[in-house]
Design an enzyme around this catalytic site. Sequence first.
Site, PDB file in Angstrom:
ATOM      1  N   ARG A  27      12.258   8.107  -9.342  1.00  0.00           N
ATOM      2  CA  ARG A  27      11.497   8.124 -10.589  1.00  0.00           C
ATOM      3  C   ARG A  27      11.938   9.275 -11.454  1.00  0.00           C
ATOM      4  NH1 ARG A  27       5.213   7.110  -9.070  1.00  0.00           N
ATOM      5  NH2 ARG A  27       5.763   5.323  -7.789  1.00  0.00           N
ATOM      6  N   SER A 118       5.710   2.718 -11.267  1.00  0.00           N
ATOM      7  CA  SER A 118       4.330   2.452 -10.846  1.00  0.00           C
ATOM      8  C   SER A 118       3.314   2.768 -11.939  1.00  0.00           C
ATOM      9  CB  SER A 118       4.058   3.225  -9.563  1.00  0.00           C
ATOM     10  OG  SER A 118       2.789   2.897  -9.069  1.00  0.00           O
ATOM     11  N   HIS A 119       2.442   3.721 -11.668  1.00  0.00           N
ATOM     12  CA  HIS A 119       1.339   4.018 -12.578  1.00  0.00           C
ATOM     13  C   HIS A 119       1.699   5.113 -13.582  1.00  0.00           C
ATOM     14  CE1 HIS A 119       1.457   6.335  -8.951  1.00  0.00           C
ATOM     15  NE2 HIS A 119       0.920   7.326  -9.611  1.00  0.00           N
ATOM     16  N   LYS A 131      13.009   1.141  -7.253  1.00  0.00           N
ATOM     17  CA  LYS A 131      12.583   1.131  -5.849  1.00  0.00           C
ATOM     18  C   LYS A 131      13.440   0.101  -5.134  1.00  0.00           C
ATOM     19  CE  LYS A 131       8.133  -0.026  -6.554  1.00  0.00           C
ATOM     20  NZ  LYS A 131       6.766  -0.334  -6.109  1.00  0.00           N
ATOM     21  N   ASP A 283      -2.413  -1.411 -11.533  1.00  0.00           N
ATOM     22  CA  ASP A 283      -1.565  -0.444 -12.232  1.00  0.00           C
ATOM     23  C   ASP A 283      -0.295  -1.067 -12.806  1.00  0.00           C
ATOM     24  OD1 ASP A 283      -0.319  -0.887  -9.791  1.00  0.00           O
ATOM     25  OD2 ASP A 283       0.604   1.103  -9.786  1.00  0.00           O
ATOM     26  N   ASP A 285       2.793  -1.635 -11.880  1.00  0.00           N
ATOM     27  CA  ASP A 285       3.562  -2.626 -11.130  1.00  0.00           C
ATOM     28  C   ASP A 285       2.696  -3.510 -10.231  1.00  0.00           C
ATOM     29  OD1 ASP A 285       3.009  -0.410  -9.538  1.00  0.00           O
ATOM     30  OD2 ASP A 285       4.702  -0.792  -8.214  1.00  0.00           O
ATOM     31  N   ASP A 287       0.436  -2.885  -7.766  1.00  0.00           N
ATOM     32  CA  ASP A 287       0.118  -2.675  -6.355  1.00  0.00           C
ATOM     33  C   ASP A 287      -1.162  -1.875  -6.126  1.00  0.00           C
ATOM     34  OD1 ASP A 287       1.242  -0.313  -7.175  1.00  0.00           O
ATOM     35  OD2 ASP A 287       2.765  -0.203  -5.601  1.00  0.00           O
ATOM     36  N   ARG A 288      -1.640  -1.160  -7.141  1.00  0.00           N
ATOM     37  CA  ARG A 288      -2.880  -0.388  -6.941  1.00  0.00           C
ATOM     38  C   ARG A 288      -4.101  -1.198  -7.371  1.00  0.00           C
ATOM     39  NH1 ARG A 288      -2.155   6.003  -8.010  1.00  0.00           N
ATOM     40  NH2 ARG A 288      -0.352   6.235  -6.647  1.00  0.00           N
ATOM     41  N   LYS A 382       1.327  -2.533  -0.964  1.00  0.00           N
ATOM     42  CA  LYS A 382      -0.074  -2.641  -1.325  1.00  0.00           C
ATOM     43  C   LYS A 382      -0.183  -3.668  -2.450  1.00  0.00           C
ATOM     44  CE  LYS A 382       0.360   1.651  -3.941  1.00  0.00           C
ATOM     45  NZ  LYS A 382       1.088   2.795  -3.399  1.00  0.00           N
ATOM     46  N   ARG A 502      -2.270  18.482  -4.260  1.00  0.00           N
ATOM     47  CA  ARG A 502      -3.430  17.615  -4.078  1.00  0.00           C
ATOM     48  C   ARG A 502      -4.286  18.216  -2.967  1.00  0.00           C
ATOM     49  NH1 ARG A 502      -1.749  13.548  -7.279  1.00  0.00           N
ATOM     50  NH2 ARG A 502       0.167  12.369  -6.881  1.00  0.00           N
TER      51      ARG A 502
HETATM   52  C1  G1P Z   1       1.030   8.958  -4.622  1.00  0.00           C
HETATM   53  C2  G1P Z   1      -0.144   8.694  -3.709  1.00  0.00           C
HETATM   54  C3  G1P Z   1       0.323   7.952  -2.468  1.00  0.00           C
HETATM   55  C4  G1P Z   1       1.051   6.680  -2.879  1.00  0.00           C
HETATM   56  C5  G1P Z   1       2.161   7.004  -3.864  1.00  0.00           C
HETATM   57  C6  G1P Z   1       2.821   5.746  -4.402  1.00  0.00           C
HETATM   58  O1  G1P Z   1       1.985   9.764  -3.949  1.00  0.00           O
HETATM   59  O2  G1P Z   1      -0.788   9.892  -3.349  1.00  0.00           O
HETATM   60  O3  G1P Z   1      -0.780   7.661  -1.651  1.00  0.00           O
HETATM   61  O4  G1P Z   1       1.601   6.044  -1.753  1.00  0.00           O
HETATM   62  O5  G1P Z   1       1.628   7.730  -4.966  1.00  0.00           O
HETATM   63  O6  G1P Z   1       1.932   4.923  -5.075  1.00  0.00           O
HETATM   64  P1  G1P Z   1       2.084  11.354  -4.117  1.00  0.00           P
HETATM   65  O7  G1P Z   1       2.243  11.646  -5.587  1.00  0.00           O
HETATM   66  O8  G1P Z   1       0.773  11.913  -3.631  1.00  0.00           O
HETATM   67  O9  G1P Z   1       3.238  11.765  -3.270  1.00  0.00           O
HETATM   68 ZN    ZN Z   2       2.109   1.053  -8.337  1.00  0.00          ZN
END
Ligand code: G1P
Ligand code: ZN
Length: 549
Positions: A27, A118-119, A131, A283, A285, A287-288, A382, A502
């Site tokens: 990304r 993704s998001h 990906k 989201d 793509d 998956d969320r 997911k 986090r």
């Molecule tokens: C974040 C989420 C994790 C998820 C990932 C991809 O990753 O915390 O659970 O699998 O996005 O969607 P992180 O930014 O914490 O590494």
């Molecule tokens: Zn996603």
Amino acid sequence: MDNRRMTILTINTEPYQDQLPGTSGLRKKVNIFKQLHYLENYIQSLFNTLPDHNGMTLVLGGDGRYYNNIAIDTILRMAAASGFARVLVGCNGLLSTPAASHLIRKNKAVGGIILSASHNPGGPEGDFGVKYNIANGGPAPEKFTDAIHSGACAITEYRTLEEQAPDISTVGIHKLGAMTVEVIDPVIDYAELMQHLFDYDAIRALFATGGFKMMFDAMHAITGPYAKHILEEELKAPDGTVINGIPKEDFGGGHPDPSLKNSPQLVEQVLTANGFDFGAASDGDGDRNLILGRGIFVAPSDSIAIMAANAHHLPGYRNGLAGVARSMPTSQALDRVADQLGIECYETPTGWKYFGNLLDCGRITLCGEESFGTGSDHVREKDGLWAALFWLNLIAVHQKPVAEIVQLHWQRFGRHYYSRHDYYFTNDDEANNLITALKGKLPGLTGQSFLGSTVTLADDFSYTDPIDNTVTGQQGMRIVFDNNSRIVMRLSGTGTHGATLRIYHERYEPDPELQNLDTQQTLTDVIAIAAEISGIHERSGKQRPDSIN
Ligand code: G1P
Ligand code: ZN
């Protein structure tokens, strides 16, 4: 277009040293991807990592964000030059992540490339991503992505075709050199899969009464066409049930991350005005998932636990669950359900790729993450819309409001109050220093008391995959207390700039009288202890987190 002519071009290139995939693919900002040969280098390194793709099928699609179509065009030509027999590409370059996972499995493809960040926000100023999913339909494991990275650091040339890629705006079959390009409807196969998992008659009956109202926010991202087809056409939810249903290159300027902050219409209609019985969002793509009931937000860690406790009511899961899994930072609500069901609950590192082996070997049926990710063995990703359908089916089975389903669950299993606080650092070094200092403290923490709670375990989480014995270390700090409270701290692996710490806070409450308190207030002590141990306020210069989930 029938294009059997094939002129393979070998282009000289210079490597980039930053092509290291994170938690979920490579990304970067769009501008990084736009650098000369940047995408080509990565794709060629990926193709070079595959053992033998001659004669193989590849699945290709993305979430429709800015740069999607340019990337698809590039990849199609490179795939043809590399000897793939067939590429299945979503019409207009669209495929949700779970749909791509399903297509890989269904067509016995060697793998699939999903173009998405993704998001993360899209558009010319936003993020782009690549990906790679392997033949089981799931994200490539780390040793595979590490191999792509090593190859990318030394790449000197890539191969492409001189010929133009075919038009992919309509369904059809084309030739690009010797390769077949099959442009497919992105929705049909996925929709068919869902029909086998859920009781569509029962869900239709919910909508047929006219008394049940739902809203699905597709956030101008990939799930729009999927949700419209399944919810409005197949399940006969009223037109307009799906909002923001047209995928846009910049997600309509929004942040396609389903959360209370990013989905204001849902929050307004389902939580505040109480006009709707059920609300869900997905989201960028697809998956969320975000799950809301009239007046209630279902925390993802609770959602997966409730799904596990009720799965046997649904057609696709009638035989019960083989086992379940959650990522380490996800709350232990799922563990309690597994305990009662007498099944195994695996604790894996953050990221969907760690569920792959467990799903493939039939050790688990359901799995989830606190980060709005829930899924099952139907694909190897997911799945946002699947989660919404699962909840719809639960509502139809129980004939109870979401809030009541949740309350009954807490009464039976106890409630895990849970909240994640994120602190953003512009300077990576400061975040890394905090982690180093924390690691130094860990060995001395066990036995120490903080605000009346005593530490029983403090470690840096390491996971040994029970199937292939791969060891993955340094997956985040776990601090567990004698009263079942828990703090987890780790750095995000999905950001494209700076660093995000986090901090995950959890507290168990078995008493039904105390299960409806304010989450942040209930966690006050746990939050204070985490701040004391990490020194987050001093180190970040911030008194409050940048975001609270
Ligand atoms: C974040 C989420 C994790 C998820 C990932 C991809 O990753 O915390 O659970 O699998 O996005 O969607 P992180 O930014 O914490 O590494
Ligand atoms: Zn996603």
